[in-house]
Design a protein around this motif. Sequence first.
Motif, mmCIF file in Angstrom:
data_model
loop_
_atom_site.group_PDB
_atom_site.id
_atom_site.type_symbol
_atom_site.label_atom_id
_atom_site.label_comp_id
_atom_site.label_asym_id
_atom_site.label_seq_id
_atom_site.Cartn_x
_atom_site.Cartn_y
_atom_site.Cartn_z
ATOM 1 N N GLY A 103 0.806 -1.214 0.000
ATOM 2 C CA GLY A 103 0.000 0.000 0.000
ATOM 3 C C GLY A 103 0.839 1.264 0.000
ATOM 4 O O GLY A 103 2.073 1.227 0.049
ATOM 5 N N ASP A 104 0.139 2.398 -0.044
ATOM 6 C CA ASP A 104 0.796 3.697 -0.087
ATOM 7 C C ASP A 104 1.457 4.026 1.246
ATOM 8 O O ASP A 104 1.031 3.561 2.308
ATOM 9 C CB ASP A 104 -0.206 4.796 -0.427
ATOM 10 N N VAL A 105 2.499 4.829 1.160
ATOM 11 C CA VAL A 105 3.145 5.404 2.334
ATOM 12 C C VAL A 105 3.124 6.916 2.163
ATOM 13 O O VAL A 105 3.618 7.438 1.164
ATOM 14 C CB VAL A 105 4.593 4.905 2.496
ATOM 15 N N ASP A 106 2.533 7.605 3.116
ATOM 16 C CA ASP A 106 2.340 9.065 3.013
ATOM 17 C C ASP A 106 1.682 9.456 1.703
ATOM 18 O O ASP A 106 2.062 10.429 1.046
ATOM 19 C CB ASP A 106 3.671 9.800 3.167
ATOM 20 N N GLY A 107 0.696 8.662 1.283
ATOM 21 C CA GLY A 107 -0.104 8.998 0.117
ATOM 22 C C GLY A 107 0.509 8.660 -1.218
ATOM 23 O O GLY A 107 -0.061 8.985 -2.265
ATOM 24 N N ALA A 108 1.657 7.985 -1.235
ATOM 25 C CA ALA A 108 2.310 7.648 -2.500
ATOM 26 C C ALA A 108 2.688 6.171 -2.500
ATOM 27 O O ALA A 108 3.112 5.628 -1.479
ATOM 28 C CB ALA A 108 3.552 8.506 -2.708
ATOM 29 N N PRO A 109 2.555 5.494 -3.653
ATOM 30 C CA PRO A 109 2.947 4.080 -3.733
ATOM 31 C C PRO A 109 4.461 3.928 -3.644
ATOM 32 O O PRO A 109 5.220 4.859 -3.931
ATOM 33 C CB PRO A 109 2.423 3.649 -5.106
ATOM 34 N N MET A 110 4.898 2.746 -3.252
ATOM 35 C CA MET A 110 6.327 2.459 -3.170
ATOM 36 C C MET A 110 6.781 1.596 -4.340
ATOM 37 O O MET A 110 6.006 0.838 -4.914
ATOM 38 C CB MET A 110 6.652 1.695 -1.878
ATOM 39 N N ASN A 111 8.072 1.710 -4.657
ATOM 40 C CA ASN A 111 8.814 0.728 -5.448
ATOM 41 C C ASN A 111 9.967 0.239 -4.574
ATOM 42 O O ASN A 111 11.112 0.658 -4.737
ATOM 43 C CB ASN A 111 9.356 1.334 -6.741
ATOM 44 N N PRO A 112 9.680 -0.651 -3.618
ATOM 45 C CA PRO A 112 10.727 -1.085 -2.683
ATOM 46 C C PRO A 112 11.809 -1.876 -3.410
ATOM 47 O O PRO A 112 11.519 -2.831 -4.122
ATOM 48 C CB PRO A 112 9.972 -1.940 -1.672
ATOM 49 N N ASP A 113 13.060 -1.468 -3.237
ATOM 50 C CA ASP A 113 14.163 -2.095 -3.944
ATOM 51 C C ASP A 113 15.005 -2.939 -2.996
ATOM 52 O O ASP A 113 14.926 -4.155 -2.998
ATOM 53 C CB ASP A 113 15.014 -1.017 -4.622
ATOM 54 N N ASP A 114 15.814 -2.315 -2.152
ATOM 55 C CA ASP A 114 16.641 -3.042 -1.200
ATOM 56 C C ASP A 114 16.130 -2.832 0.221
ATOM 57 O O ASP A 114 15.375 -1.891 0.479
ATOM 58 C CB ASP A 114 18.093 -2.588 -1.291
ATOM 59 N N LEU A 115 16.586 -3.694 1.150
ATOM 60 C CA LEU A 115 16.140 -3.565 2.534
ATOM 61 C C LEU A 115 17.254 -3.920 3.496
ATOM 62 O O LEU A 115 18.192 -4.646 3.170
ATOM 63 C CB LEU A 115 14.903 -4.430 2.799
ATOM 64 N N ALA A 116 17.150 -3.369 4.701
ATOM 65 C CA ALA A 116 18.068 -3.665 5.796
ATOM 66 C C ALA A 116 17.261 -3.754 7.080
ATOM 67 O O ALA A 116 16.237 -3.072 7.231
ATOM 68 C CB ALA A 116 19.137 -2.580 5.912
ATOM 69 N N PHE A 117 17.714 -4.587 8.011
ATOM 70 C CA PHE A 117 17.072 -4.730 9.312
ATOM 71 C C PHE A 117 17.942 -4.114 10.391
ATOM 72 O O PHE A 117 19.173 -4.263 10.379
ATOM 73 C CB PHE A 117 16.868 -6.207 9.655
ATOM 74 N N ASP A 118 17.301 -3.444 11.366
ATOM 75 C CA ASP A 118 18.038 -3.071 12.569
ATOM 76 C C ASP A 118 18.023 -4.267 13.527
ATOM 77 O O ASP A 118 17.361 -5.282 13.259
ATOM 78 C CB ASP A 118 17.484 -1.783 13.188
ATOM 79 N N PRO A 119 18.765 -4.221 14.637
ATOM 80 C CA PRO A 119 18.845 -5.395 15.516
ATOM 81 C C PRO A 119 17.507 -5.831 16.098
ATOM 82 O O PRO A 119 17.343 -7.000 16.474
ATOM 83 C CB PRO A 119 19.805 -4.938 16.622
ATOM 84 N N GLU A 120 16.538 -4.908 16.181
ATOM 85 C CA GLU A 120 15.222 -5.254 16.737
ATOM 86 C C GLU A 120 14.284 -5.834 15.690
ATOM 87 O O GLU A 120 13.159 -6.238 16.016
ATOM 88 C CB GLU A 120 14.580 -4.028 17.373
ATOM 89 N N GLY A 121 14.684 -5.837 14.422
ATOM 90 C CA GLY A 121 13.855 -6.410 13.379
ATOM 91 C C GLY A 121 13.008 -5.425 12.618
ATOM 92 O O GLY A 121 12.166 -5.836 11.805
ATOM 93 N N ASN A 122 13.190 -4.118 12.830
ATOM 94 C CA ASN A 122 12.494 -3.125 12.021
ATOM 95 C C ASN A 122 13.152 -3.039 10.650
ATOM 96 O O ASN A 122 14.369 -3.188 10.523
ATOM 97 C CB ASN A 122 12.529 -1.763 12.710
ATOM 98 N N LEU A 123 12.341 -2.788 9.619
ATOM 99 C CA LEU A 123 12.811 -2.779 8.247
ATOM 100 C C LEU A 123 13.087 -1.354 7.780
ATOM 101 O O LEU A 123 12.321 -0.429 8.072
ATOM 102 C CB LEU A 123 11.778 -3.399 7.297
ATOM 103 N N TYR A 124 14.159 -1.207 6.993
ATOM 104 C CA TYR A 124 14.504 0.055 6.347
ATOM 105 C C TYR A 124 14.615 -0.218 4.857
ATOM 106 O O TYR A 124 15.416 -1.050 4.429
ATOM 107 C CB TYR A 124 15.807 0.620 6.910
ATOM 108 N N LEU A 125 13.802 0.471 4.061
ATOM 109 C CA LEU A 125 13.672 0.180 2.634
ATOM 110 C C LEU A 125 14.147 1.351 1.792
ATOM 111 O O LEU A 125 13.901 2.521 2.125
ATOM 112 C CB LEU A 125 12.215 -0.103 2.274
ATOM 113 N N SER A 126 14.788 1.032 0.669
ATOM 114 C CA SER A 126 15.015 2.048 -0.357
ATOM 115 C C SER A 126 13.818 2.025 -1.299
ATOM 116 O O SER A 126 13.545 1.018 -1.948
ATOM 117 C CB SER A 126 16.313 1.765 -1.115
ATOM 118 N N ASP A 127 13.084 3.121 -1.328
ATOM 119 C CA ASP A 127 11.920 3.269 -2.205
ATOM 120 C C ASP A 127 12.431 3.902 -3.494
ATOM 121 O O ASP A 127 12.657 5.104 -3.571
ATOM 122 C CB ASP A 127 10.869 4.147 -1.523
#
Length: 339
Positions: free
Chosen positions: A147-171
Motif C-alpha cells: 500500500g501507499d506510504v504518506d499517500g504515495a505508492p512504493m517501489n521497494p528495492d533493497d532492505l536492511a534490518f536493525d537489531p530489533e527487526g524493524n525494516l529500512y527500505l530504499s523506495d
Amino acid sequence: MRRHTIRPLAALAATGALALTGCAADDGTAGEGTSPGDGGRTLHAQRVMQLTQVHPQTGMTLLEGPTFDEEGRLLVVDVTAPAGEPKVIRVDLDEETAQPLHTDDRGAYTSAQFSPYDGRLYLTDFAGGAVVSLAPDGGDPHTFFSGDVDGAPMNPDDLAFDPEGNLYLSDSRGMREGEPLGRVVRIDRDGEEATVLADGLAATNGISFDAGYDGLWISELLENRISYLHLDAEGGVASRHTAVHVDGGIAQTDSIAVDADGNLYQALHGRPAMLVYSPHGEHLATVEIPAGHQGLESATNVAIVPGGTTAYLTVSGPAGGYLYSFEALAEGTRQSNGG
C-alpha cells in the motif's frame, strides 16, 4: 520485444516500461593488482557457477539479493523470472548445486534478507509495491506490508534490518518533471507503521547499516552518489549528507554492503564490477570480472560469508546469471548481505 541489455528497474518504472511478464568451471584466477588512476587495488573475481539463463518470456535475467541462511547456504533472487520459474534460488556452495526455493505468479523480487526478529525471509516486490515474507524453507508466503506510504505508492528495492527487526527500505522511485521522488522508508517489525525517513532522492537503490548501526548508507542510482543518514535513538534521521560521488561513467550505483571494518561495497549496474570505499570515502579497491567473460553487464550485489572473508557477487547479462567470488577486505556480518 526481446531486450539485449539490462536496464535499471528504477529507470524502467520511471518511464512506464517495466513489464515483467548448472555449474560452469572457470580458468580465471583470483588475485590482486593495481587499479589505475587512484591507487586502489584491483580484486579479480573468480567464476563459481551459473545459476540462470535469459528467460524467453522477459528477455533477460537479473540476479540480486544474495543472503546466507542459518545453514550457510546462499539464497539469491532472480528479479525478472516469470511465473513458474524460480524467483528465489538456494545455492549449496560446497556442492556447487542450486535448487528452486520459491516461485509465484506476481512478484518481481529485488532483494532478500532474514529478519533477526522472527527468522523469516523477507523479499521486496519492486513491481507490486510490497514486502513479502517466507518461512526459511520457502513456504508459508504472506504479504508483510503493501500500500501507499504518506499517500504515495512504493517501489521497494533493497532492505536492511536493525537489531530489533524493524525494516529500512530504499523506495526506488525516479523523477517526475525533474523532481526526484525516491525515499527511505522505515516499517516497524510488526508491519503496522510505515514512516518516510528521507525523500527527494533520485531512485534510491542500495541501503545498509554501518558497522555500528549508527546510520544508513544509501545509494541513488540516477545521481551516482552514496549518502549517509545518521540515525537518532528512535530510528529517525538526525542528519543527512552526501558521502561519496561515484565515477561510474555509463554504470550506475546499485546495491551496497558493509563489512566488519565498515568498508562499503558499492555494486554497479551497467558494468560487471564493484567499488570498495572506506567509511571516510577513500576508494580502496575495485572488484573486476576477468577479461574475456563476455555477455555480463552488471554486478548488482554481494554477500560476504559471516565471520569469513569470502564474498559472493551476483553478476548478470545476456550470457545469463552467475555467481563470482573474491576475497573481501574484512569479515562478513549481517550488514554484509547486500540488501
